[in-house]
Design an enzyme around this catalytic site. Structure first.
Site, PDB file in Angstrom:
ATOM      1  N   ASP A  90       0.886  -1.153   0.000  1.00  0.00           N
ATOM      2  CA  ASP A  90       0.000   0.000   0.000  1.00  0.00           C
ATOM      3  C   ASP A  90       0.940   1.222   0.000  1.00  0.00           C
ATOM      4  O   ASP A  90       2.132   1.089   0.300  1.00  0.00           O
ATOM      5  CB  ASP A  90      -0.839  -0.060   1.285  1.00  0.00           C
ATOM      6  CG  ASP A  90      -1.670   1.169   1.493  1.00  0.00           C
ATOM      7  OD1 ASP A  90      -2.347   1.586   0.549  1.00  0.00           O
ATOM      8  OD2 ASP A  90      -1.642   1.720   2.611  1.00  0.00           O
ATOM      9  N   LEU A  91       0.437   2.382  -0.343  1.00  0.00           N
ATOM     10  CA  LEU A  91       1.326   3.558  -0.410  1.00  0.00           C
ATOM     11  C   LEU A  91       1.177   4.448   0.829  1.00  0.00           C
ATOM     12  O   LEU A  91       2.088   4.554   1.656  1.00  0.00           O
ATOM     13  CB  LEU A  91       1.010   4.351  -1.685  1.00  0.00           C
ATOM     14  CG  LEU A  91       1.762   5.666  -1.881  1.00  0.00           C
ATOM     15  CD1 LEU A  91       3.260   5.440  -1.977  1.00  0.00           C
ATOM     16  CD2 LEU A  91       1.265   6.381  -3.137  1.00  0.00           C
ATOM     17  N   ASP A  92      -0.010   5.044   0.949  1.00  0.00           N
ATOM     18  CA  ASP A  92      -0.226   6.007   2.028  1.00  0.00           C
ATOM     19  C   ASP A  92      -0.267   5.274   3.376  1.00  0.00           C
ATOM     20  O   ASP A  92      -1.107   4.410   3.585  1.00  0.00           O
ATOM     21  CB  ASP A  92      -1.555   6.733   1.760  1.00  0.00           C
ATOM     22  CG  ASP A  92      -1.892   7.722   2.846  1.00  0.00           C
ATOM     23  OD1 ASP A  92      -0.974   8.156   3.566  1.00  0.00           O
ATOM     24  OD2 ASP A  92      -3.079   8.061   2.985  1.00  0.00           O
TER      25      ASP A  92
ATOM     26  N   THR B  63       0.869  10.424   3.659  1.00  0.00           N
ATOM     27  CA  THR B  63       0.191  11.554   3.025  1.00  0.00           C
ATOM     28  C   THR B  63      -1.198  11.787   3.628  1.00  0.00           C
ATOM     29  O   THR B  63      -1.916  12.677   3.171  1.00  0.00           O
ATOM     30  CB  THR B  63       0.066  11.333   1.496  1.00  0.00           C
ATOM     31  OG1 THR B  63      -0.373  10.014   1.271  1.00  0.00           O
ATOM     32  CG2 THR B  63       1.382  11.558   0.788  1.00  0.00           C
TER      33      THR B  63
ATOM     34  N   LYS C 115      -8.946   6.407   5.367  1.00  0.00           N
ATOM     35  CA  LYS C 115      -7.676   5.794   4.960  1.00  0.00           C
ATOM     36  C   LYS C 115      -7.912   4.567   4.086  1.00  0.00           C
ATOM     37  O   LYS C 115      -8.665   3.673   4.466  1.00  0.00           O
ATOM     38  CB  LYS C 115      -6.849   5.428   6.190  1.00  0.00           C
ATOM     39  CG  LYS C 115      -6.329   6.658   6.916  1.00  0.00           C
ATOM     40  CD  LYS C 115      -5.317   6.315   7.980  1.00  0.00           C
ATOM     41  CE  LYS C 115      -4.774   7.600   8.599  1.00  0.00           C
ATOM     42  NZ  LYS C 115      -3.893   7.306   9.738  1.00  0.00           N
TER      43      LYS C 115
ATOM     44  N   SER D 142      -2.185   0.706  -4.363  1.00  0.00           N
ATOM     45  CA  SER D 142      -2.715   1.879  -3.672  1.00  0.00           C
ATOM     46  C   SER D 142      -3.991   2.351  -4.340  1.00  0.00           C
ATOM     47  O   SER D 142      -4.087   2.333  -5.571  1.00  0.00           O
ATOM     48  CB  SER D 142      -1.684   3.011  -3.720  1.00  0.00           C
ATOM     49  OG  SER D 142      -2.273   4.232  -3.313  1.00  0.00           O
ATOM     50  N   ALA D 143      -4.943   2.803  -3.533  1.00  0.00           N
ATOM     51  CA  ALA D 143      -6.175   3.375  -4.078  1.00  0.00           C
ATOM     52  C   ALA D 143      -5.911   4.736  -4.717  1.00  0.00           C
ATOM     53  O   ALA D 143      -6.782   5.289  -5.386  1.00  0.00           O
ATOM     54  CB  ALA D 143      -7.199   3.513  -2.964  1.00  0.00           C
TER      55      ALA D 143
ATOM     56  N   LYS E 190     -10.806  -1.288  -1.920  1.00  0.00           N
ATOM     57  CA  LYS E 190     -10.564  -2.028  -0.676  1.00  0.00           C
ATOM     58  C   LYS E 190     -11.797  -1.842   0.214  1.00  0.00           C
ATOM     59  O   LYS E 190     -12.378  -0.768   0.187  1.00  0.00           O
ATOM     60  CB  LYS E 190      -9.331  -1.458   0.041  1.00  0.00           C
ATOM     61  CG  LYS E 190      -8.051  -1.532  -0.800  1.00  0.00           C
ATOM     62  CD  LYS E 190      -6.911  -0.751  -0.135  1.00  0.00           C
ATOM     63  CE  LYS E 190      -5.710  -0.639  -1.068  1.00  0.00           C
ATOM     64  NZ  LYS E 190      -4.589   0.130  -0.523  1.00  0.00           N
TER      65      LYS E 190
ATOM     66  N   GLU F  17       0.118  -3.200   4.693  1.00  0.00           N
ATOM     67  CA  GLU F  17      -1.025  -2.271   4.778  1.00  0.00           C
ATOM     68  C   GLU F  17      -1.077  -1.586   6.136  1.00  0.00           C
ATOM     69  O   GLU F  17      -0.724  -2.190   7.144  1.00  0.00           O
ATOM     70  CB  GLU F  17      -2.331  -3.048   4.611  1.00  0.00           C
ATOM     71  CG  GLU F  17      -2.992  -2.888   3.271  1.00  0.00           C
ATOM     72  CD  GLU F  17      -3.587  -1.505   3.002  1.00  0.00           C
ATOM     73  OE1 GLU F  17      -3.657  -0.669   3.914  1.00  0.00           O
ATOM     74  OE2 GLU F  17      -3.980  -1.273   1.846  1.00  0.00           O
ATOM     75  N   ASP F  18      -1.575  -0.351   6.144  1.00  0.00           N
ATOM     76  CA  ASP F  18      -1.758   0.358   7.424  1.00  0.00           C
ATOM     77  C   ASP F  18      -3.242   0.488   7.776  1.00  0.00           C
ATOM     78  O   ASP F  18      -3.566   0.938   8.868  1.00  0.00           O
ATOM     79  CB  ASP F  18      -1.157   1.766   7.355  1.00  0.00           C
ATOM     80  CG  ASP F  18      -1.940   2.655   6.405  1.00  0.00           C
ATOM     81  OD1 ASP F  18      -2.158   2.242   5.249  1.00  0.00           O
ATOM     82  OD2 ASP F  18      -2.349   3.745   6.822  1.00  0.00           O
TER      83      ASP F  18
HETATM   84  P1  B16 Z   1      -6.318   9.865  -4.448  1.00  0.00           P
HETATM   85  P2  B16 Z   1      -3.587   4.129  -0.070  1.00  0.00           P
HETATM   86  C1  B16 Z   1      -5.419   6.033  -0.356  1.00  0.00           C
HETATM   87  O1  B16 Z   1      -4.089   5.617  -0.447  1.00  0.00           O
HETATM   88  C2  B16 Z   1      -5.592   6.972   0.823  1.00  0.00           C
HETATM   89  O2  B16 Z   1      -5.334   6.287   2.042  1.00  0.00           O
HETATM   90  C3  B16 Z   1      -7.002   7.511   0.846  1.00  0.00           C
HETATM   91  O3  B16 Z   1      -7.143   8.409   1.920  1.00  0.00           O
HETATM   92  C4  B16 Z   1      -7.288   8.213  -0.499  1.00  0.00           C
HETATM   93  O4  B16 Z   1      -8.617   8.695  -0.543  1.00  0.00           O
HETATM   94  C5  B16 Z   1      -7.052   7.220  -1.637  1.00  0.00           C
HETATM   95  O5  B16 Z   1      -5.720   6.739  -1.569  1.00  0.00           O
HETATM   96  C6  B16 Z   1      -7.286   7.848  -2.996  1.00  0.00           C
HETATM   97  O6  B16 Z   1      -6.289   8.810  -3.235  1.00  0.00           O
HETATM   98  O7  B16 Z   1      -7.364  10.874  -4.114  1.00  0.00           O
HETATM   99  O8  B16 Z   1      -4.914  10.411  -4.428  1.00  0.00           O
HETATM  100  O9  B16 Z   1      -6.620   9.093  -5.705  1.00  0.00           O
HETATM  101  O10 B16 Z   1      -3.614   4.028   1.437  1.00  0.00           O
HETATM  102  O11 B16 Z   1      -4.506   3.124  -0.775  1.00  0.00           O
HETATM  103  O12 B16 Z   1      -2.195   4.128  -0.634  1.00  0.00           O
HETATM  104 MG    MG Z   2      -2.817   3.154   3.429  1.00  0.00          MG
END
Ligand code: B16
Ligand code: MG
Length: 215
Positions: free
Chosen positions: A7-9, A15, A43, A114-115, A145, A169-170
């Site tokens: 996962d990224l964030d 972020t 998240k 990552s989403a 997810k 994953e966090d």
């Molecule tokens: P974006 P992850 C997710 O990242 C974030 O945790 C979530 O808060 C955010 O809404 C989602 O990415 C979409 O991000 O708006 O930049 O497309 O934890 O899946 O890496």
């Molecule tokens: Mg995350």
């Protein structure tokens, strides 16, 4: 084990604070109050689903058309991307760079699940994009997810099965997705405990690469 899915964030960088700042500005404008505790729910959740949750939180889910919602999400993203301009390699979470370099040295492929549609941009700013073999494009997903789809695609993208991969994953939604496809889950703890993870750590520096490969 034959590869890693990240996962990224919350795993590679944090972020969430920038997502929160950008969502809070938008919510304020819409007359909806959100706080850091509420932000935990966002998240790992996609941009549109995050907006829906914020509108529902303010009882305003029926007040906007689909086109208006898309404009609101775009406005949040503009503010978020503005905040991302300041990212540097110093924003990598502890142990990440060493872990990725060691994985590369041991020929363990790494993928991003990552989403975030901003993942490639963020990885470039952090100067680690070349250490990843694949980044799943979240625009290609039919479900977010906790559905396992993103993790299945991530394993496929590096030529292995979910059972041969370790997922990091966090967020609880992410751990649920990892487990639902038979992948081994390592939870990164920041506050709330994570149910279902096979192991939890606070940073990647706590892990031993050879032990992970031997799993
Ligand atoms: P974006 P992850 C997710 O990242 C974030 O945790 C979530 O808060 C955010 O809404 C989602 O990415 C979409 O991000 O708006 O930049 O497309 O934890 O899946 O890496
Ligand atoms: Mg995350």
């Amino acid at each position: 084990m034959k590869g890693f899915v990240f996962d990224l964030d919350g795993v590679i960088t944090d972020t969430a604070k920038y997502h929160y700042e950008a969502w809070k500005a938008l919510a304020d404008k819409l007359g909806i109050e959100i706080d850091l505790k509420f932000n935990e729910q966002l998240k790992g959740i996609s941009r549109m689903d995050s907006l829906e949750r914020i509108l529902a939180h303010g009882n305003k889910q029926d007040q906007y058309s689909q086109a208006q919602k898309e404009a609101l999400a775009a406005e949040k993203n503009e503010a978020y991307v503005q905040l991302l301009q300041n990212l540097t390699p110093d924003d990598l979470l502890p142990g990440v760079k060493d872990f990725l370099l060691e994985a590369k040295a041991k020929n363990m492929p790494c993928a991003i699940a990552s989403a975030s549609k901003n993942a490639p941009f963020i990885l470039e700013k952090l100067e680690v994009i070349d250490l990843f073999d694949a980044i799943v494009d979240p625009a290609t997903l039919s479900k977010g997810k906790p559905d396992p789809e993103i993790f299945v695609k991530a394993a496929q993208s590096i030529g292995i099965t979910p059972e041969e991969a370790i997922g990091f994953e966090d967020a609880q939604a992410g751990i649920a997705g990892i487990k639902a496809c038979g992948m081994y889950a390592i939870g990164i703890l920041a506050g709330e405990p994570l149910d279902q993870a096979n192991q939890t750590v606070h940073t990647l520096s706590e892990l031993n690469m050879n032990e992970l490969i031997a799993l």
